[in-house]
Design an enzyme around this catalytic site. Structure first.
Site, short mmCIF file in Angstrom:
data_model
loop_
_atom_site.label_atom_id
_atom_site.label_comp_id
_atom_site.label_asym_id
_atom_site.label_seq_id
_atom_site.Cartn_x
_atom_site.Cartn_y
_atom_site.Cartn_z
CB CYS A 59 2.21 -14.63 -10.68
SG CYS A 59 0.62 -14.01 -10.07
CB CYS A 111 -1.21 -7.43 -9.00
SG CYS A 111 -1.41 -7.75 -10.76
CB CYS A 144 0.70 -8.56 -16.61
SG CYS A 144 1.66 -9.48 -15.37
CB SER A 167 -0.91 0.02 1.23
OG SER A 167 -1.79 1.13 1.21
CB THR A 211 -5.08 0.79 6.55
OG1 THR A 211 -4.25 0.62 5.40
CG2 THR A 211 -4.59 -0.11 7.67
NE ARG A 261 -3.51 -7.75 -3.41
CZ ARG A 261 -4.71 -8.19 -3.80
NH1 ARG A 261 -5.19 -7.86 -4.98
NH2 ARG A 261 -5.45 -8.92 -2.98
CB CYS A 321 -4.52 -11.44 -15.31
SG CYS A 321 -4.31 -12.48 -13.84
#
Length: 627
Positions: A596, A599, A570, A128, A413, A377, A602
């Protein structure tokens, strides 16, 4: 309620098998094939209960193609707890801590709360900005920053100043920041560090925390209610065959199961569909956040400084913005969020981020510094309109998996943690009122609607969808300004999101092709260099967790229309179209699952929705640092 007991022998055995936790990384792959080298690169492993690390070099055992084996033929062992929580992020850990606080206060130390986390370590998959509003943590652990608390969190940087800028290619124009973005009293943190610290606090109060366990299946009772979850099997080859290290997954049964998987959770998708939890909400819309952490020159460091930007490099029809936070000792968090409802398939969020860093506003700080970490992410941007029903028979959704991010405030958060605490309190009350039968957390739904979360998200509900207008970015800025300073969310209307993110994608032939400059290796980097900074690792010889039923058919459908959009959306170089004269369309679709970083982009953005993200083996994926 379930009786207290030591962890079962079966769980102990699985713990030994699933840990040691891999701490070294392998080189990101391009063009990974099933017939690649049969020897594994040297890797370092750290064993639980041991202080030293050791290195081994072992051959990789590929399964025999003639080995006819069905994993389901072996019965899974099970464990029973009072509450099972899926996901070790802020929401899941806050729920776990609050449950054990209530149980301990009541003198019920036998109350079992078990938390499963797919990452090899708590916090390893967390990413984050992050500037956190401390309301929820102040409530959960009031002395979290107190000097006399030996277990206090020691890595919080108080916010010292806010700047908001509208960027053109070479200039930076000051604009007023909306009241929601006032960060007085907030803290800049590495959410990776903060979550790890929360995990330690959870263990202190008696939560059973198990990282490296990927929940891959929802279990149901005969009446259709949720019974718990099962973790995935280990030791299955890429072809679905049994290997020497095979270990059947384990079932965890609970009176209540809380799903805290984060944005677009793989099990949450199934739960929402089964119980039709979106029947009264709009579709979720998403953004992709891409982040780096830099160590900058001391003379350029302004501790606590918070900078946000709009405009360049993104086109006017694409929602998003950048950030730069100065925290810790000469560290800078820099990143870009790109709304995944962008229409042009030639756009690359990763490419836009690299371009943004060359703007004078950012480059002036980064020059002479060193990039030490990278990650990406997906995040929920739907807000109030897109909140699904959160309770269902046997469980509930909490945190970002339900979608409590406040987009204009750029914070989630505190809302994630508060939702976990509300669910925990509702679960404790419900379990105390009955010893049998299926539980439905009505109190959680009610408490959520009466909470600060609901009020906060409702007040800003029209800002994100306002960017879908004929004036695009400029119309959205003007309307959001009115909402922030004049309307303050009190208007009688609620704007709708335009549709799904994948549905917003136009055909490649209808859009201007975007060419990105070659990275300079100092400020901007190629994608595989960035992936190497994530610590990501996946066993090669396992079923591909990025599920596409027919790779060739996928290419035949997607390539002619979108010309390789997967490679561009991606942020980790997972998808490629490789030139192949033997194919009718001249290219072959390829998935480099090793790269990978989880995140979920895709699964969200692919136009024909034929990529299904599933959990790989527990403990795999990125191992983020300072993200």
């Amino acid at each position: 309620m379930a009786s207290t007991r030591s962890v079962t022998a079966s769980l102990q055995r699985i713990l030994v098998k699933r840990n040691p936790i891999r701490v070294a990384t392998q080189v990101p792959r391009r063009g990974l094939q099933t017939n690649s080298s049969l020897t594994r690169p040297r890797a370092s492993f750290k064993c639980l209960g041991q202080q030293r690390a050791f290195s081994i070099s072992t051959p990789r055992r590929l399964a025999d193609v003639n080995d006819d084996f069905d994993p389901k033929s072996i019965e899974r062992e099970s464990d029973e707890v009072d509450v099972c929580i899926i996901g070790g992020g802020p929401a899941g850990l806050s729920a776990a801590i609050r449950l054990k606080q209530l149980a301990n206060e009541a003198g019920n130390e036998d109350f079992r709360v078990l938390l499963l986390e797919k990452a090899g370590e708590i916090g390893a998959h967390i990413l984050s900005g992050a500037v956190i509003e401390p309301t929820a943590i102040n409530e959960l652990i009031p002395d979290w920053l107190a000097e006399d608390n030996e277990s206090r969190f020691e890595h919080a940087t108080p916010a010292a100043g806010d700047k908001m800028r509208f960027l053109t290619k070479s200039s930076s124009i000051p604009i007023p920041a909306p009241p929601q973005m006032n960060n007085h009293g907030n803290y800049i943190v590495s959410l990776n560090q903060f979550t790890k610290w929360l995990g330690e606090r959870a263990e202190e109060v008696g939560v059973e925390v198990y990282p490296g366990f990927a929940a891959s299946e929802v279990l149901y009772k005969s009446d259709g209610s949720v019974k718990g979850v099962a973790t995935n099997d280990l030791g299955i080859s890429r072809q679905g065959k049994r290997k020497d290290n095979f270990e059947r997954g384990m079932e965890f049964h609970a009176r209540i199961t809380l799903f805290a998987e984060g944005c677009h959770g793989s099990l949450t998708k199934q739960i929402i569909k089964k119980f039709d939890l979106r029947s009264e909400s709009q579709p979720q819309t998403y953004g992709l956040g891409i982040k780096e952490v830099w160590e900058v020159q001391p003379e350029k460091f302004q501790k606590g400084q918070i900078v946000h930007s709009l405009g360049y490099p993104l086109p006017a029809d694409t929602y998003g913005g950048g950030w730069m936070y100065h925290f810790g000792d000469n560290l800078v968090s820099i990143g870009l969020v790109v709304g995944l409802d962008y229409p042009n398939p030639w756009l690359s969020p990763y490419g836009e981020f690299q371009k943004m860093k060359h703007h004078p506003l950012y480059k002036s700080v980064l020059e002479g510094g060193k990039c030490i970490s990278y990650g990406a992410r997906a995040l929920n941007e739907g807000g109030f309109q897109s909140i699904p029903k959160v309770a269902f028979p046997g469980g509930a959704l909490i945190g970002d998996t339900a979608g409590f991010l406040n987009v204009p405030k750029i914070k989630g958060t505190h809302t994630a943690m508060k939702s976990g605490m509300l669910a925990a309190e509702a679960a404790w009350t419900a379990l105390g009122s009955t010893d049998s039968g299926t539980i439905f957390l009505y109190d959680y739904e009610d408490a959520l609607r009466k909470s600060s979360i609901w009020k906060e998200l409702k007040a800003v509900r029209n800002m994100r969808p306002s960017f879908h207008n004929p004036l695009k970015l400029y119309g959205g800025i003007m309307y959001s300004g009115l909402e922030a300073f004049v309307f303050r969310g009190k208007v009688p209307w609620t704007l709708k999101h335009k549709g799904t993110d994948y549905g917003a994608t136009k055909l490649a032939d209808q859009c201007k092709k975007i060419e990105y400059e070659k990275p300079d290796g100092k400020i901007s980097f190629d994608i595989l260099t960035s992936v190497s900074r994530t610590g990501t690792n996946h066993e090669e010889d396992q079923p591909v967790h990025l599920q596409v039923k027919d790779w060739e058919k996928h290419a035949q459908v997607e390539w002619p229309k979108y010309k390789g959009i997967e490679n561009r959306f991606c942020p980790a170089g997972v998808y490629e179209y490789v030139e192949d004269e033997t194919k009718d369309i001249g290219v072959r679709f390829q998935i480099n699952a090793q790269n990978c970083i989880h995140c979920k982009t895709c699964d969200i953005k692919v136009p024909d929705q034929d990529i299904n993200w599933q959990t790989p083996q527990g403990g795999e994926g990125p191992k983020y640092f300072m993200t």
